[in-house]
Scaffold this motif. Sequence first.
Motif, PDB file in Angstrom:
ATOM      1  N   GLY A 142       0.849  -1.203   0.000  1.00  0.00           N
ATOM      2  CA  GLY A 142       0.000   0.000   0.000  1.00  0.00           C
ATOM      3  C   GLY A 142       0.873   1.237   0.000  1.00  0.00           C
ATOM      4  O   GLY A 142       0.812   2.073   0.894  1.00  0.00           O
ATOM      5  N   THR A 143       1.682   1.388  -1.042  1.00  0.00           N
ATOM      6  CA  THR A 143       2.763   2.380  -1.026  1.00  0.00           C
ATOM      7  C   THR A 143       2.294   3.822  -1.200  1.00  0.00           C
ATOM      8  O   THR A 143       2.995   4.760  -0.816  1.00  0.00           O
ATOM      9  N   GLY A 144       1.112   4.047  -1.801  1.00  0.00           N
ATOM     10  CA  GLY A 144       0.631   5.425  -1.998  1.00  0.00           C
ATOM     11  C   GLY A 144       1.632   6.249  -2.783  1.00  0.00           C
ATOM     12  O   GLY A 144       2.018   5.890  -3.901  1.00  0.00           O
TER      13      GLY A 144
ATOM     14  N   ASP B 214       0.405  -1.392  -4.603  1.00  0.00           N
ATOM     15  CA  ASP B 214      -0.816  -0.667  -4.268  1.00  0.00           C
ATOM     16  C   ASP B 214      -1.933  -1.217  -5.152  1.00  0.00           C
ATOM     17  O   ASP B 214      -1.664  -1.701  -6.255  1.00  0.00           O
ATOM     18  N   ARG B 215      -3.152  -1.133  -4.675  1.00  0.00           N
ATOM     19  CA  ARG B 215      -4.283  -1.536  -5.509  1.00  0.00           C
ATOM     20  C   ARG B 215      -4.588  -0.467  -6.552  1.00  0.00           C
ATOM     21  O   ARG B 215      -5.105  -0.751  -7.630  1.00  0.00           O
TER      22      ARG B 215
ATOM     23  N   GLY C 136      -2.068  -4.530  -7.145  1.00  0.00           N
ATOM     24  CA  GLY C 136      -2.937  -5.630  -6.738  1.00  0.00           C
ATOM     25  C   GLY C 136      -3.469  -5.447  -5.335  1.00  0.00           C
ATOM     26  O   GLY C 136      -3.034  -4.569  -4.583  1.00  0.00           O
ATOM     27  N   ASP C 137      -4.392  -6.350  -5.006  1.00  0.00           N
ATOM     28  CA  ASP C 137      -5.080  -6.321  -3.724  1.00  0.00           C
ATOM     29  C   ASP C 137      -4.170  -6.986  -2.671  1.00  0.00           C
ATOM     30  O   ASP C 137      -3.989  -8.210  -2.702  1.00  0.00           O
ATOM     31  N   TRP C 138      -3.593  -6.205  -1.796  1.00  0.00           N
ATOM     32  CA  TRP C 138      -2.629  -6.681  -0.780  1.00  0.00           C
ATOM     33  C   TRP C 138      -1.702  -7.764  -1.330  1.00  0.00           C
ATOM     34  O   TRP C 138      -1.023  -7.547  -2.316  1.00  0.00           O
TER      35      TRP C 138
ATOM     36  N   ASN D  53       1.349   0.685   5.958  1.00  0.00           N
ATOM     37  CA  ASN D  53       0.509   1.680   6.627  1.00  0.00           C
ATOM     38  C   ASN D  53      -0.841   1.604   5.919  1.00  0.00           C
ATOM     39  O   ASN D  53      -1.144   2.404   5.054  1.00  0.00           O
TER      40      ASN D  53
ATOM     41  N   GLU E 132     -10.361   5.316   0.003  1.00  0.00           N
ATOM     42  CA  GLU E 132      -9.821   3.941  -0.037  1.00  0.00           C
ATOM     43  C   GLU E 132      -8.423   3.851   0.571  1.00  0.00           C
ATOM     44  O   GLU E 132      -7.914   2.763   0.808  1.00  0.00           O
ATOM     45  N   ALA E 133      -7.798   5.014   0.858  1.00  0.00           N
ATOM     46  CA  ALA E 133      -6.505   5.002   1.550  1.00  0.00           C
ATOM     47  C   ALA E 133      -6.693   5.092   3.069  1.00  0.00           C
ATOM     48  O   ALA E 133      -5.741   4.897   3.815  1.00  0.00           O
TER      49      ALA E 133
HETATM   50  C1  LIG Z   1      -2.903   4.949   4.475  1.00  0.00           C
HETATM   51  S1  LIG Z   1      -2.419   4.895   2.779  1.00  0.00           S
HETATM   52  C2  LIG Z   1      -0.648   4.771   2.968  1.00  0.00           C
HETATM   53  C3  LIG Z   1       0.143   5.331   1.833  1.00  0.00           C
HETATM   54  C4  LIG Z   1       1.659   5.390   2.096  1.00  0.00           C
HETATM   55  N1  LIG Z   1       2.182   4.052   2.355  1.00  0.00           N
HETATM   56  C5  LIG Z   1       1.971   6.293   3.265  1.00  0.00           C
HETATM   57  O1  LIG Z   1       2.291   5.781   4.357  1.00  0.00           O
HETATM   58  O2  LIG Z   1       1.907   7.527   3.107  1.00  0.00           O
HETATM   59  C6  LIG Z   1      -2.918   3.251   2.341  1.00  0.00           C
HETATM   60  C7  LIG Z   1      -2.581   2.829   0.911  1.00  0.00           C
HETATM   61  O3  LIG Z   1      -3.051   1.480   0.746  1.00  0.00           O
HETATM   62  C8  LIG Z   1      -3.655   1.362  -0.524  1.00  0.00           C
HETATM   63  N2  LIG Z   1      -4.664   0.283  -0.430  1.00  0.00           N
HETATM   64  C9  LIG Z   1      -5.903   0.322   0.126  1.00  0.00           C
HETATM   65  N3  LIG Z   1      -6.512  -0.867   0.022  1.00  0.00           N
HETATM   66  C10 LIG Z   1      -5.632  -1.687  -0.608  1.00  0.00           C
HETATM   67  C11 LIG Z   1      -5.691  -3.058  -1.002  1.00  0.00           C
HETATM   68  N4  LIG Z   1      -6.775  -3.808  -0.772  1.00  0.00           N
HETATM   69  N5  LIG Z   1      -4.610  -3.585  -1.610  1.00  0.00           N
HETATM   70  C12 LIG Z   1      -3.496  -2.825  -1.862  1.00  0.00           C
HETATM   71  N6  LIG Z   1      -3.396  -1.514  -1.516  1.00  0.00           N
HETATM   72  C13 LIG Z   1      -4.450  -0.958  -0.888  1.00  0.00           C
HETATM   73  C14 LIG Z   1      -4.269   2.711  -0.804  1.00  0.00           C
HETATM   74  O4  LIG Z   1      -4.444   2.900  -2.210  1.00  0.00           O
HETATM   75  C15 LIG Z   1      -3.241   3.639  -0.175  1.00  0.00           C
HETATM   76  O5  LIG Z   1      -2.273   4.054  -1.118  1.00  0.00           O
END
Ligand SMILES: C[S@@+](CC[C@H](N)C(=O)[O-])C[C@H]1O[C@@H](n2cnc3c(N)ncnc32)[C@H](O)[C@@H]1O
Length: 295
Positions: free
Chosen positions: A112-114, A135-136, A165-167, A183, A204-205
């Motif tokens: 979930g790198t954002g 990241d998704r 992808g999803d996690w 995170n 979604e974040a």
């Molecule tokens: C809280 S943000 C964190 C972003 C970054 N890592 C940071 O710390 O600033 C969560 C991230 O998880 C991603 N995310 C949410 N659901 C997800 C999933 N099911 N699979 C993969 N990534 C996901 C979001 O798109 C978002 O970029």
Amino acid sequence: MNPPSHDQLIAAAGLPRLEARMLLEALSGRPREWLIAHGPEPVDAGLAARFLALARRRLAGEPMAYLTGRREFRGLMFRVDEAVLVPRPDTEILVDLALALAPPEARVLDLGTGSGAIAISLACARADLRLCATDRSAAALAVARRNAQSLLGQGGAGRIEFRQGDWWEALPASARFGLVAANPPYLAEDDPHLASDLRFEPREALVAHEAGLADLQRIARAAPRYLEPGGWLLLEHGMDQGAPVRALLTEAGLSSVRTERDAEDRERVTLGRLNGGTDGRPDDPHRVTAILSGA
Ligand SMILES: C[S@@+](CC[C@H](N)C(=O)[O-])C[C@H]1O[C@@H](n2cnc3c(N)ncnc32)[C@H](O)[C@@H]1O
């Protein structure tokens, strides 16, 4: 009517001076010193109109980072837009822990790198790490890739493998890591901040089912399959989620489970490791705290 000067424009914005200056800096591409030195000089009409439009958005509560398009994290300037969470200083604890715990030349995963804040900070601080970031959201990954190129250079950006992808589904079943940091979204759907200061950031974040624990649970449950023996899982979470996240890591079979606190003494990052490592890194959780405090 005469065009306004830089000083008049800043005063007319209705914002704290520092914020108004930051907006004008970002729009004009001029550094703060230049704006101060040229304060009495007139501003181009187009620039003035764009500045006042941004100032109105700021007055409506939009984060400065989206208006300027950037935010500093661990001394690095990240490009951000509405596709990504604005990186928070809270997450710096997670990065410090990862740097203290990742064995030399470890494969490290940022789930979930954002904006790429975690993976890119690790890559900048430790040239030996081999990084993967997922990241998704395709739009978030595009931002992270751009940040990797600008902060690590063309060659350095290749050190991070980006996957969508999803996690854990973003990864091949054979993938194994010495350290996984995440995170994930951890706010409950009815968290009041979602309607106020967080309303401009991607939902979604931020939001997860089951009182904010659903994504933390999915990550913790499958982590042992993707960790090398002795590998670490580090999860950032809300300040009232320490106990349930410790339970999730323990139920997943991880050991040395403990929660690290932030500068305000709030529980923010829970970590645990898969048994079986002999890499000589500290597995006494109290030792981890000592590393972080520089003892
Ligand atoms: C809280 S943000 C964190 C972003 C970054 N890592 C940071 O710390 O600033 C969560 C991230 O998880 C991603 N995310 C949410 N659901 C997800 C999933 N099911 N699979 C993969 N990534 C996901 C979001 O798109 C978002 O970029």
